[in-house]
Design a protein around this motif. Sequence first.
Motif, PDB file in Angstrom:
ATOM      1  N   PRO A   9       0.795  -1.227   0.000  1.00  0.00           N
ATOM      2  CA  PRO A   9       0.000   0.000   0.000  1.00  0.00           C
ATOM      3  C   PRO A   9       0.830   1.280   0.000  1.00  0.00           C
ATOM      4  N   ARG A  13       0.211   4.249  -2.762  1.00  0.00           N
ATOM      5  CA  ARG A  13      -0.269   5.580  -2.395  1.00  0.00           C
ATOM      6  C   ARG A  13       0.729   6.654  -2.835  1.00  0.00           C
ATOM      7  N   ASN A  14       2.014   6.365  -2.685  1.00  0.00           N
ATOM      8  CA  ASN A  14       3.015   7.339  -3.107  1.00  0.00           C
ATOM      9  C   ASN A  14       2.957   7.577  -4.614  1.00  0.00           C
ATOM     10  N   LEU A  27      -7.219   9.851  -0.277  1.00  0.00           N
ATOM     11  CA  LEU A  27      -6.742   8.481  -0.397  1.00  0.00           C
ATOM     12  C   LEU A  27      -7.868   7.544   0.032  1.00  0.00           C
ATOM     13  N   ASP A  29      -8.854   3.243   0.017  1.00  0.00           N
ATOM     14  CA  ASP A  29      -8.526   1.859  -0.331  1.00  0.00           C
ATOM     15  C   ASP A  29      -9.644   1.216  -1.133  1.00  0.00           C
ATOM     16  N   SER A 110      -4.923   4.967   7.058  1.00  0.00           N
ATOM     17  CA  SER A 110      -4.919   5.622   5.747  1.00  0.00           C
ATOM     18  C   SER A 110      -5.832   4.923   4.761  1.00  0.00           C
ATOM     19  N   ASP A 133       0.748   3.857   7.922  1.00  0.00           N
ATOM     20  CA  ASP A 133      -0.099   5.017   8.193  1.00  0.00           C
ATOM     21  C   ASP A 133       0.196   5.601   9.573  1.00  0.00           C
TER      22      ASP A 133
END
Length: 340
Positions: A9, A13-14, A27, A29, A110, A133
């Motif tokens: 993850p 995300r980055n 953000l 999921d 997150s 997170d």
Amino acid sequence: PPPPPPRGPAPARNSGLAAVTTAYVALLDSDCLPLPGWLERLLPHLADPLVAAVAPRIVGAPPGSAGSGPGAASPPRSWVARYEVLTSSLDLGPHPSPVAPHGRVPYVPSAALLVRRAAMGTGFDERMQVAEDVDLVWRLSAAGWRVRYEPAAEVGHEHRTQLGPWMRRRAFYGTGAAPLAARHGDLVAPVVLSPWSAAAWLALAVPGPVGTAAAALSLTVAAARLQRRLSGLPSAGPLAARLVGLGTLYAGRQLASALVRHYWPLTAALALAVRPARRLVLLAAVADGLLAWWPYRQRAALIPFVAVRRLDDLCYGAGLWWGAVTARSAGALRPRLRSA
């Protein structure tokens, strides 16, 4: 060519953060269902230029509830599913709060998060497969940014409710403590106690009047020291006694939880080796279960709830110890003593 294997993850995300140019980034999921109005309730928090991120409340999304809120479907049938809906580690409760280590809300997941792009820096630590997170929130806090939790905004989450996947997930979460301890030290401590409270509970573990007297002496000294610090306030003596008493009760709850969650391998070995310790371990397990069940007493039967909680703690503790062993560090297991 075949697609590259997933890296977890944090890199995902980055990659998203690197691709956008907007000032704010949401953000979310893939196992989350945003409920109507969630962004509208989060956005006003970012009007404060010191706020780096704000998180919604993540609630269980029962099957069939898509688009109609988490309460629209019939309640889950299995006890694991009911327990997860009530006590998921992703659900941080109904009260808004600032987010800071050792605060009432110490982190936010997150799985759903609204962030200020300029505050994110390098983003998530891509070396972390879990707890990335928590690490991000604590780094933002250390850098002087503010993070907030806004439960008026809700996002549904497809909780794991089958026993095997749920147990593996709980153990997986436990493995995140070791890398957090390597990065943030005693912020990860399973228990945070004053020396006086620790001494009092240690004395109470000794059966007989000697242990009781030693505990009373420890608390008396602590109250007297605190009374001197509060000497400018009216009724300093009763106030000091009340604060020491409440702090000691809270410390006892922390210790009971840690004995059956973080330290259960040691607790089990002690109970097997020392017969008088078995009663203490049983008392800790029952007390922790009752205290955890009490807020949900109208929605959950006592015995199944406590049984699943004990299983939860066994899985998490196993992951915690496995992570400590593989990292060759006891940092995630080390308690923290503080004077105040």
